[in-house]
Design a protein around this motif. Sequence first.
Motif, PDB file in Angstrom:
ATOM      1  N   LEU A 182      36.358  36.657  44.952  1.00  0.00           N
ATOM      2  CA  LEU A 182      36.024  37.956  44.376  1.00  0.00           C
ATOM      3  C   LEU A 182      34.604  38.018  43.845  1.00  0.00           C
ATOM      4  CD1 LEU A 182      39.256  38.690  42.295  1.00  0.00           C
ATOM      5  CD2 LEU A 182      38.663  39.610  44.542  1.00  0.00           C
ATOM      6  N   ALA A 183      33.879  36.916  43.925  1.00  0.00           N
ATOM      7  CA  ALA A 183      32.602  36.810  43.213  1.00  0.00           C
ATOM      8  C   ALA A 183      31.620  37.913  43.596  1.00  0.00           C
ATOM      9  CB  ALA A 183      31.976  35.442  43.461  1.00  0.00           C
ATOM     10  N   ALA A 184      31.413  38.151  44.883  1.00  0.00           N
ATOM     11  CA  ALA A 184      30.411  39.132  45.297  1.00  0.00           C
ATOM     12  C   ALA A 184      30.790  40.539  44.842  1.00  0.00           C
ATOM     13  CB  ALA A 184      30.235  39.092  46.813  1.00  0.00           C
ATOM     14  N   GLU A 185      32.043  40.936  45.085  1.00  0.00           N
ATOM     15  CA  GLU A 185      32.511  42.256  44.676  1.00  0.00           C
ATOM     16  C   GLU A 185      32.443  42.411  43.160  1.00  0.00           C
ATOM     17  OE1 GLU A 185      36.685  44.847  44.619  1.00  0.00           O
ATOM     18  OE2 GLU A 185      36.577  42.931  45.711  1.00  0.00           O
ATOM     19  N   LEU A 186      32.882  41.389  42.449  1.00  0.00           N
ATOM     20  CA  LEU A 186      32.915  41.450  40.989  1.00  0.00           C
ATOM     21  C   LEU A 186      31.511  41.547  40.408  1.00  0.00           C
ATOM     22  CD1 LEU A 186      34.825  41.241  38.488  1.00  0.00           C
ATOM     23  CD2 LEU A 186      34.304  38.795  38.502  1.00  0.00           C
ATOM     24  N   ALA A 187      30.591  40.777  40.956  1.00  0.00           N
ATOM     25  CA  ALA A 187      29.218  40.794  40.441  1.00  0.00           C
ATOM     26  C   ALA A 187      28.618  42.187  40.541  1.00  0.00           C
ATOM     27  CB  ALA A 187      28.364  39.788  41.205  1.00  0.00           C
ATOM     28  N   GLU A 188      28.827  42.848  41.660  1.00  0.00           N
ATOM     29  CA  GLU A 188      28.281  44.199  41.838  1.00  0.00           C
ATOM     30  C   GLU A 188      28.916  45.181  40.859  1.00  0.00           C
ATOM     31  OE1 GLU A 188      27.862  47.623  45.351  1.00  0.00           O
ATOM     32  OE2 GLU A 188      28.598  45.608  45.840  1.00  0.00           O
ATOM     33  N   THR A 189      30.239  45.098  40.720  1.00  0.00           N
ATOM     34  CA  THR A 189      30.944  46.014  39.814  1.00  0.00           C
ATOM     35  C   THR A 189      30.505  45.801  38.369  1.00  0.00           C
ATOM     36  OG1 THR A 189      32.868  46.033  41.284  1.00  0.00           O
ATOM     37  CG2 THR A 189      33.218  46.771  39.029  1.00  0.00           C
ATOM     38  N   CYS A 190      30.383  44.528  37.972  1.00  0.00           N
ATOM     39  CA  CYS A 190      29.985  44.226  36.591  1.00  0.00           C
ATOM     40  C   CYS A 190      28.558  44.675  36.309  1.00  0.00           C
ATOM     41  CB  CYS A 190      30.128  42.731  36.327  1.00  0.00           C
ATOM     42  SG  CYS A 190      31.835  42.159  36.195  1.00  0.00           S
ATOM     43  N   ALA A 191      27.676  44.488  37.274  1.00  0.00           N
ATOM     44  CA  ALA A 191      26.290  44.916  37.080  1.00  0.00           C
ATOM     45  C   ALA A 191      26.225  46.427  36.872  1.00  0.00           C
ATOM     46  CB  ALA A 191      25.444  44.507  38.273  1.00  0.00           C
ATOM     47  N   GLU A 192      27.008  47.165  37.654  1.00  0.00           N
ATOM     48  CA  GLU A 192      27.045  48.613  37.500  1.00  0.00           C
ATOM     49  C   GLU A 192      27.613  49.002  36.137  1.00  0.00           C
ATOM     50  OE1 GLU A 192      26.091  51.241  39.605  1.00  0.00           O
ATOM     51  OE2 GLU A 192      24.957  49.589  40.490  1.00  0.00           O
ATOM     52  N   ARG A 193      28.633  48.289  35.712  1.00  0.00           N
ATOM     53  CA  ARG A 193      29.250  48.615  34.428  1.00  0.00           C
ATOM     54  C   ARG A 193      28.297  48.338  33.271  1.00  0.00           C
ATOM     55  NH1 ARG A 193      34.840  46.351  31.758  1.00  0.00           N
ATOM     56  NH2 ARG A 193      34.708  47.615  29.881  1.00  0.00           N
ATOM     57  N   GLU A 194      27.540  47.252  33.358  1.00  0.00           N
ATOM     58  CA  GLU A 194      26.581  46.950  32.295  1.00  0.00           C
ATOM     59  C   GLU A 194      25.535  48.062  32.171  1.00  0.00           C
ATOM     60  OE1 GLU A 194      26.253  44.607  30.043  1.00  0.00           O
ATOM     61  OE2 GLU A 194      27.557  42.956  30.650  1.00  0.00           O
ATOM     62  N   ILE A 195      25.104  48.599  33.314  1.00  0.00           N
ATOM     63  CA  ILE A 195      24.126  49.685  33.280  1.00  0.00           C
ATOM     64  C   ILE A 195      24.730  50.912  32.616  1.00  0.00           C
ATOM     65  CG2 ILE A 195      22.776  51.285  34.701  1.00  0.00           C
ATOM     66  CD1 ILE A 195      22.505  48.972  36.746  1.00  0.00           C
ATOM     67  N   PHE A 196      25.988  51.219  32.972  1.00  0.00           N
ATOM     68  CA  PHE A 196      26.623  52.379  32.338  1.00  0.00           C
ATOM     69  C   PHE A 196      26.781  52.161  30.835  1.00  0.00           C
ATOM     70  CE2 PHE A 196      30.377  54.312  30.485  1.00  0.00           C
ATOM     71  CZ  PHE A 196      30.018  55.648  30.603  1.00  0.00           C
ATOM     72  N   GLU A 197      27.151  50.958  30.413  1.00  0.00           N
ATOM     73  CA  GLU A 197      27.357  50.725  28.984  1.00  0.00           C
ATOM     74  C   GLU A 197      26.038  50.822  28.214  1.00  0.00           C
ATOM     75  OE1 GLU A 197      29.701  47.291  28.120  1.00  0.00           O
ATOM     76  OE2 GLU A 197      31.486  48.152  29.061  1.00  0.00           O
ATOM     77  N   GLU A 198      24.946  50.433  28.856  1.00  0.00           N
ATOM     78  CA  GLU A 198      23.636  50.632  28.225  1.00  0.00           C
ATOM     79  C   GLU A 198      23.390  52.122  27.972  1.00  0.00           C
ATOM     80  OE1 GLU A 198      18.923  50.231  29.453  1.00  0.00           O
ATOM     81  OE2 GLU A 198      20.403  48.980  30.479  1.00  0.00           O
ATOM     82  N   PHE A 199      23.705  52.932  28.984  1.00  0.00           N
ATOM     83  CA  PHE A 199      23.564  54.378  28.859  1.00  0.00           C
ATOM     84  C   PHE A 199      24.491  54.927  27.775  1.00  0.00           C
ATOM     85  CE2 PHE A 199      25.671  58.365  30.159  1.00  0.00           C
ATOM     86  CZ  PHE A 199      24.622  59.254  30.053  1.00  0.00           C
ATOM     87  N   ALA A 200      25.744  54.472  27.766  1.00  0.00           N
ATOM     88  CA  ALA A 200      26.721  54.981  26.799  1.00  0.00           C
ATOM     89  C   ALA A 200      26.327  54.628  25.370  1.00  0.00           C
ATOM     90  CB  ALA A 200      28.099  54.425  27.123  1.00  0.00           C
TER      91      ALA A 200
END
Length: 233
Positions: A182-200
């Motif tokens: 799951l590493a590749a899929e998870l890394a992409e999803t987590c990176a996107e989530r971190e960006i959203f949390e910065e915005f939030a």
Amino acid sequence: MSPMDAFEQVSVPTVVSTLWRMGFRNTLLFGPRPLNPDAVRFVGRAVTVRTIAVRKDLLDAQARGERPNLQAEAVARVGAGEVLVVGMGGETRTAFMGDIMTTHLLAKGAAGAVLDGAVSDAAAISGIPFPVFCTGNAATPLTSHRIVVELDCPIDCAGVAVVPGDLVMGDANGVVAIPGHLAAELAETCAEREIFEEFAIERVRSGAPLAGTYPPDEATLAAFRDWRSETGR
């Protein structure tokens, strides 16, 4: 960006919660804590070590050279960028490694070490710039209570299954085991989530209500898309 690089930019809670949403609900290793507060962040492929309670015949066979000393072999086997993960059944009355083995792992460029048991001379290890997460400090040698029986096999470490090929990641929040496939899929999803949390966080800091901001409603998601377009994130 490679999965390794991506995981270097995200937090353990982000990874754990994302895995939870994917149905993997037992990935956070409860118990192991870092010895050096200045050396906590790591990610790498797991080199696993399975130990069991010591038994006289196994110990005698090892002393006679009839079975290998897998404790030494485990440390020797860990390569650059890899993480030594030792399942000790929560045993804290005995140590798997001390400051010399830790220094050896550092010199080889290993990424870190995680044990659900004790190390020897935690005071010395705490001064080494190498991530070591463990659950205790003991001066007694490993074979006082445990013996290594297998390497590079599925293990239980702090109540979490870790199998060869998994990634293991740590930071000041703790340690998470990431299924390798799951590493590749998870890394992409987590990176996107971190960006959203910065915005939030920016929105909440500016006075936005929590409701509708996190979790986001459609208006917040639209604002997020605009923010990303403006900032290039």
